[in-house]
Design a protein around this motif. Structure first.
Motif, PDB file in Angstrom:
ATOM      1  N   TYR B  33       0.846  -1.197   0.000  1.00  0.00           N
ATOM      2  CA  TYR B  33       0.000   0.000   0.000  1.00  0.00           C
ATOM      3  C   TYR B  33       0.881   1.246   0.000  1.00  0.00           C
ATOM      4  O   TYR B  33       1.922   1.272   0.652  1.00  0.00           O
ATOM      5  N   PHE B  45      -5.199   6.942   1.795  1.00  0.00           N
ATOM      6  CA  PHE B  45      -4.941   5.849   0.864  1.00  0.00           C
ATOM      7  C   PHE B  45      -4.688   6.381  -0.546  1.00  0.00           C
ATOM      8  O   PHE B  45      -5.405   7.244  -1.049  1.00  0.00           O
ATOM      9  N   TYR B  48      -3.203   0.352  -3.870  1.00  0.00           N
ATOM     10  CA  TYR B  48      -2.971  -0.954  -3.271  1.00  0.00           C
ATOM     11  C   TYR B  48      -2.562  -1.928  -4.377  1.00  0.00           C
ATOM     12  O   TYR B  48      -3.215  -2.011  -5.418  1.00  0.00           O
ATOM     13  N   ALA B  55      -4.463  -3.418  -7.568  1.00  0.00           N
ATOM     14  CA  ALA B  55      -5.825  -3.882  -7.334  1.00  0.00           C
ATOM     15  C   ALA B  55      -6.790  -2.729  -7.124  1.00  0.00           C
ATOM     16  O   ALA B  55      -7.980  -2.860  -7.413  1.00  0.00           O
ATOM     17  N   ASP B  56      -6.286  -1.626  -6.612  1.00  0.00           N
ATOM     18  CA  ASP B  56      -7.128  -0.463  -6.371  1.00  0.00           C
ATOM     19  C   ASP B  56      -6.258   0.779  -6.404  1.00  0.00           C
ATOM     20  O   ASP B  56      -5.387   0.929  -5.554  1.00  0.00           O
ATOM     21  N   ARG B  98      -4.094  -9.489   2.174  1.00  0.00           N
ATOM     22  CA  ARG B  98      -4.886  -8.264   2.076  1.00  0.00           C
ATOM     23  C   ARG B  98      -5.488  -7.857   3.425  1.00  0.00           C
ATOM     24  O   ARG B  98      -5.592  -6.698   3.739  1.00  0.00           O
ATOM     25  N   THR B  99      -5.862  -8.824   4.234  1.00  0.00           N
ATOM     26  CA  THR B  99      -6.546  -8.492   5.483  1.00  0.00           C
ATOM     27  C   THR B  99      -5.628  -8.565   6.695  1.00  0.00           C
ATOM     28  O   THR B  99      -6.090  -8.546   7.824  1.00  0.00           O
ATOM     29  N   GLY B 100      -4.347  -8.679   6.455  1.00  0.00           N
ATOM     30  CA  GLY B 100      -3.415  -8.837   7.561  1.00  0.00           C
ATOM     31  C   GLY B 100      -2.869  -7.527   8.086  1.00  0.00           C
ATOM     32  O   GLY B 100      -3.136  -6.444   7.570  1.00  0.00           O
ATOM     33  N   GLU B 101      -2.072  -7.639   9.117  1.00  0.00           N
ATOM     34  CA  GLU B 101      -1.398  -6.505   9.725  1.00  0.00           C
ATOM     35  C   GLU B 101      -0.551  -5.772   8.690  1.00  0.00           C
ATOM     36  O   GLU B 101       0.123  -6.397   7.867  1.00  0.00           O
ATOM     37  N   LEU B 102      -0.582  -4.439   8.758  1.00  0.00           N
ATOM     38  CA  LEU B 102       0.237  -3.625   7.868  1.00  0.00           C
ATOM     39  C   LEU B 102       1.544  -3.266   8.570  1.00  0.00           C
ATOM     40  O   LEU B 102       1.537  -2.817   9.721  1.00  0.00           O
TER      41      LEU B 102
END
Lengths: 108, 113
Positions: B33, B45, B48, B55-56, B98-102
């Motif tokens: 990101y 943001f 990503y 993806a975005d 994608r849904t994990g810790e940054l």
């Protein structure tokens, strides 16, 4: 669009408790909490993945109410090291967005 | 192990110039990101990547901003014709999923004079 946080700022004395709230107008499937100290990068605190989940380590814990689309971060018996800006974050579709932050100052 | 590395840590440039900011994520992290953070604000943001593909990219403010991640590892954020309003700290974060810790890098502070 981003989650909403409250309060914007809070000042505490060492040993006092604080609650920081995060809410969303969109459905929340997971909530992250991060802390950022001045001049540093955000650091991960915890992630909540299921509605009703509660987590914690040390004296910092969090809850997640999926139905109400909100999460709360609880800081108990605050320490000077807790000072910083706290952000909640979540996935909105593909991207990951943060709330505007809550500035926490712990005074001796 | 090494964390997320961002270079340069500081960049001062003149209005109208081209700038590249580099992010070297944690090895094996597929999600990457880019965020922009102004003083007193939360990370905003930008884009990503999942692997090599964007993806975005809905957060890129305009077509002066572009980012690539050609081999699914290092990413470069490119800003053309910089404006004073582009001044901010640009943060890069990577995650194993994608849904994990940054995991954040220390950021690149961009100042456009």
């Amino acid at each position: 669009q981003q989650p909403v946080q409250s309060p914007q700022a809070v000042i505490l004395r060492e040993g006092e408790d604080a609650v920081i709230n995060c809410s969303s107008s969109k459905a929340l499937y997971s909530v992250h909490w991060y802390r950022q100290k001045h001049g540093e990068a955000p650091v991960f605190l915890m992630i909540l993945l299921k509605g009703g989940e509660q987590k914690g380590h040390d004296k910092i814990s969090a809850s997640f109410n999926e139905k109400k689309q909100q999460s709360s971060l609880y800081l108990t018996a605050s320490q000077l090291s807790y000072s910083g800006t706290y952000f909640c974050g979540t996935n909105y579709g593909q991207n990951f967005v943060f709330g505007p932050g809550t500035r926490l100052s712990v005074l001796p | 192990g090494a964390g997320v590395s961002q270079t340069p840590s500081n960049k001062v440039t003149e209005k109208g110039k081209y700038v590249e900011l580099r992010c070297d994520p944690i090895s094996g992290h597929t999600a990457l990101y880019w965020y922009r953070q102004s003083l007193g604000q939360g990370p905003e943001f930008l884009i990503y990547f999942q692997g090599t593909g964007a993806a975005d990219d809905s957060g890129l403010p305009n077509d002066r901003f572009f980012a690539v991640r050609p081999e699914g590892s290092v990413s470069t954020l490119k800003i053309q014709r910089t404006e004073r309003g582009d001044s901010a700290v640009y943060l890069c974060a990577s995650s194993p999923q994608r849904t994990g810790e940054l995991f954040f890098g220390e950021g690149s502070r961009l100042t456009v004079l």
